[in-house]
Design a protein around this motif. Structure first.
Motif, mmCIF file in Angstrom:
data_model
loop_
_atom_site.group_PDB
_atom_site.id
_atom_site.type_symbol
_atom_site.label_atom_id
_atom_site.label_comp_id
_atom_site.label_asym_id
_atom_site.label_seq_id
_atom_site.Cartn_x
_atom_site.Cartn_y
_atom_site.Cartn_z
ATOM 1 N N THR A 124 20.581 0.697 3.451
ATOM 2 C CA THR A 124 20.053 1.103 2.152
ATOM 3 C C THR A 124 19.576 2.541 2.245
ATOM 4 O OG1 THR A 124 19.329 -1.173 1.696
ATOM 5 C CG2 THR A 124 18.428 0.569 0.303
ATOM 6 N N PRO A 125 20.457 3.508 1.959
ATOM 7 C CA PRO A 125 20.018 4.911 1.920
ATOM 8 C C PRO A 125 19.325 5.193 0.591
ATOM 9 C CG PRO A 125 22.341 4.766 1.383
ATOM 10 C CD PRO A 125 21.889 3.361 1.696
ATOM 11 N N GLN A 126 18.273 5.996 0.622
ATOM 12 C CA GLN A 126 17.566 6.271 -0.621
ATOM 13 C C GLN A 126 16.742 7.548 -0.506
ATOM 14 O OE1 GLN A 126 15.233 2.709 -1.060
ATOM 15 N NE2 GLN A 126 13.686 3.341 0.409
ATOM 16 N N PHE A 127 16.442 8.129 -1.679
ATOM 17 C CA PHE A 127 15.500 9.224 -1.762
ATOM 18 C C PHE A 127 14.117 8.624 -2.030
ATOM 19 C CE2 PHE A 127 19.515 11.192 -2.967
ATOM 20 C CZ PHE A 127 19.482 12.399 -2.263
ATOM 21 N N ASP A 128 13.111 9.041 -1.263
ATOM 22 C CA ASP A 128 11.770 8.542 -1.532
ATOM 23 C C ASP A 128 11.160 9.331 -2.695
ATOM 24 O OD1 ASP A 128 10.692 10.965 -0.634
ATOM 25 O OD2 ASP A 128 10.108 10.173 1.321
ATOM 26 N N PRO A 129 9.971 8.987 -3.164
ATOM 27 C CA PRO A 129 9.379 9.671 -4.334
ATOM 28 C C PRO A 129 9.202 11.170 -4.158
ATOM 29 C CG PRO A 129 8.258 7.597 -3.941
ATOM 30 C CD PRO A 129 9.185 7.795 -2.788
ATOM 31 N N ARG A 130 9.153 11.656 -2.924
ATOM 32 C CA ARG A 130 9.011 13.097 -2.667
ATOM 33 C C ARG A 130 10.353 13.790 -2.476
ATOM 34 N NH1 ARG A 130 4.849 12.841 2.229
ATOM 35 N NH2 ARG A 130 6.330 11.188 2.760
ATOM 36 N N GLY A 131 11.441 13.025 -2.586
ATOM 37 C CA GLY A 131 12.768 13.604 -2.444
ATOM 38 C C GLY A 131 13.301 13.605 -1.033
ATOM 39 N N ASN A 132 12.565 13.016 -0.097
ATOM 40 C CA ASN A 132 13.047 12.916 1.276
ATOM 41 C C ASN A 132 14.087 11.803 1.396
ATOM 42 O OD1 ASN A 132 11.206 14.918 2.248
ATOM 43 N ND2 ASN A 132 9.587 13.377 2.228
ATOM 44 N N ARG A 133 15.006 11.971 2.321
ATOM 45 C CA ARG A 133 16.045 10.971 2.528
ATOM 46 C C ARG A 133 15.621 9.980 3.617
ATOM 47 N NH1 ARG A 133 20.577 15.124 3.869
ATOM 48 N NH2 ARG A 133 18.849 16.624 3.743
ATOM 49 N N GLU A 134 15.860 8.701 3.387
ATOM 50 C CA GLU A 134 15.543 7.680 4.367
ATOM 51 C C GLU A 134 16.565 6.560 4.285
ATOM 52 O OE1 GLU A 134 11.607 6.423 3.318
ATOM 53 O OE2 GLU A 134 12.323 5.054 1.764
ATOM 54 N N ILE A 135 16.669 5.789 5.367
ATOM 55 C CA ILE A 135 17.622 4.675 5.435
ATOM 56 C C ILE A 135 16.896 3.441 5.938
ATOM 57 C CG2 ILE A 135 19.774 3.797 6.410
ATOM 58 C CD1 ILE A 135 20.620 6.665 6.903
ATOM 59 N N LEU A 136 17.064 2.361 5.241
ATOM 60 C CA LEU A 136 16.615 1.049 5.698
ATOM 61 C C LEU A 136 17.850 0.320 6.215
ATOM 62 C CD1 LEU A 136 14.123 -0.933 5.716
ATOM 63 C CD2 LEU A 136 15.047 -1.828 3.570
ATOM 64 N N TYR A 137 17.785 -0.189 7.448
ATOM 65 C CA TYR A 137 18.954 -0.875 7.995
ATOM 66 C C TYR A 137 18.522 -1.974 8.968
ATOM 67 C CZ TYR A 137 18.422 1.679 12.421
ATOM 68 O OH TYR A 137 17.938 2.163 13.616
ATOM 69 N N PHE A 138 19.450 -2.896 9.193
ATOM 70 C CA PHE A 138 19.227 -4.003 10.118
ATOM 71 C C PHE A 138 20.026 -3.749 11.384
ATOM 72 C CE2 PHE A 138 20.142 -8.291 11.790
ATOM 73 C CZ PHE A 138 18.848 -8.770 11.916
ATOM 74 N N ASP A 139 19.359 -3.790 12.537
ATOM 75 C CA ASP A 139 20.001 -3.628 13.833
ATOM 76 C C ASP A 139 20.503 -4.995 14.296
ATOM 77 O OD1 ASP A 139 20.377 -3.530 16.727
ATOM 78 O OD2 ASP A 139 19.452 -1.538 16.634
#
Length: 231
Positions: A208-223
């Motif tokens: 789940t790639p997404q922009f956070d409220p401040r515009g930073n990029r982050e990824i939620l993933y399952f290993d």
């Protein structure tokens, strides 16, 4: 909704009217290739459903500013990638691309709507010559579709292609590929694409790639190897 088979891959969206929408497909085994795709709305007390194709797989759902549904799915019989939009008179459908559903095509397309409701999508297609996947970006500008290849000759095994868009129209996406499920990210700044493998990030799934409220990029993933969820 009462179905005649097993339900698969539901996708949910909540509109500005706070009503819940749902799309899913189900299998009418043993009839090969028959996968009715159903779209439903929950009004707070009950569901209403309609079926709009008999051969849909892996649907992705989003809502525009008028809470009309936009759905991207694969036609299981013709192996086409299909984009359909809910209108006052029914569903308006566009056939986008031929995809190889038999070659590791699980979660290999996604789309988002921009500020004016036009779709932007990413999808992977197997190259019959190299037997590897090419990744394409396609968007509709209100009058015509535009398509370009953004990554060529990735491994045949390519999964979890997902994307997000910020308020400025910048795109952030990710996918995993190869037997090690190498985590790869990409970014489009309105002018050019930047794509990179994240070294050491393997066995990544359910991205789940997404922009956070401040515009930073982050990824939620399952290993898959560690059986843990990471961000």
């Amino acid at each position: 909704s009462d179905t005649a088979g097993e339900v698969y891959i539901p996708d949910l969206a909540i509109g500005s009217d706070d009503l819940l929408r749902l799309v899913y497909y189900y299998s009418e085994a043993p009839v090969d290739g028959v996968h009715p795709l159903e779209y439903g709305i929950y009004d707070g007390s009950s569901w209403s459903f309609e079926s709009f194709t008999d051969s849909g797989l892996y649907p992705v759902l989003d809502l525009d500013r008028e809470n009309k549904a936009h759905i991207l799915y694969a036609d299981a019989l013709n192996e086409n990638l299909v984009y359909t939009v809910e209108t006052e008179s029914g569903w308006e459908t566009t056939v986008l691309e031929t995809v190889d559903l038999l070659q590791e095509s699980f979660f290999t397309w996604d789309f988002v709507l921009d500020a004016v409701g036009n779709p932007h999508m990413l999808y992977a297609v197997r190259d019959a010559v190299t037997d590897k996947k090419d990744v394409y970006y396609s968007y509709y500008d209100g009058s015509a579709w535009h398509t370009e290849m953004i990554a060529a000759d990735t491994e045949l095994l390519l999964l979890s292609l997902q994307m997000d868009m910020d308020a400025e129209g910048n795109i952030f996406f990710s996918y995993s590929y190869s037997a090690q499920l190498q985590l790869t990210t990409g970014y489009y700044d309105g002018n050019a694409w930047t794509i990179e493998d994240l070294v050491g990030f393997n066995y990544a799934f359910f991205l789940t790639p997404q922009f956070d409220p401040r515009g930073n990029r982050e990824i939620l993933y399952f290993d898959l190897a560690e059986e843990k969820l990471y961000r």
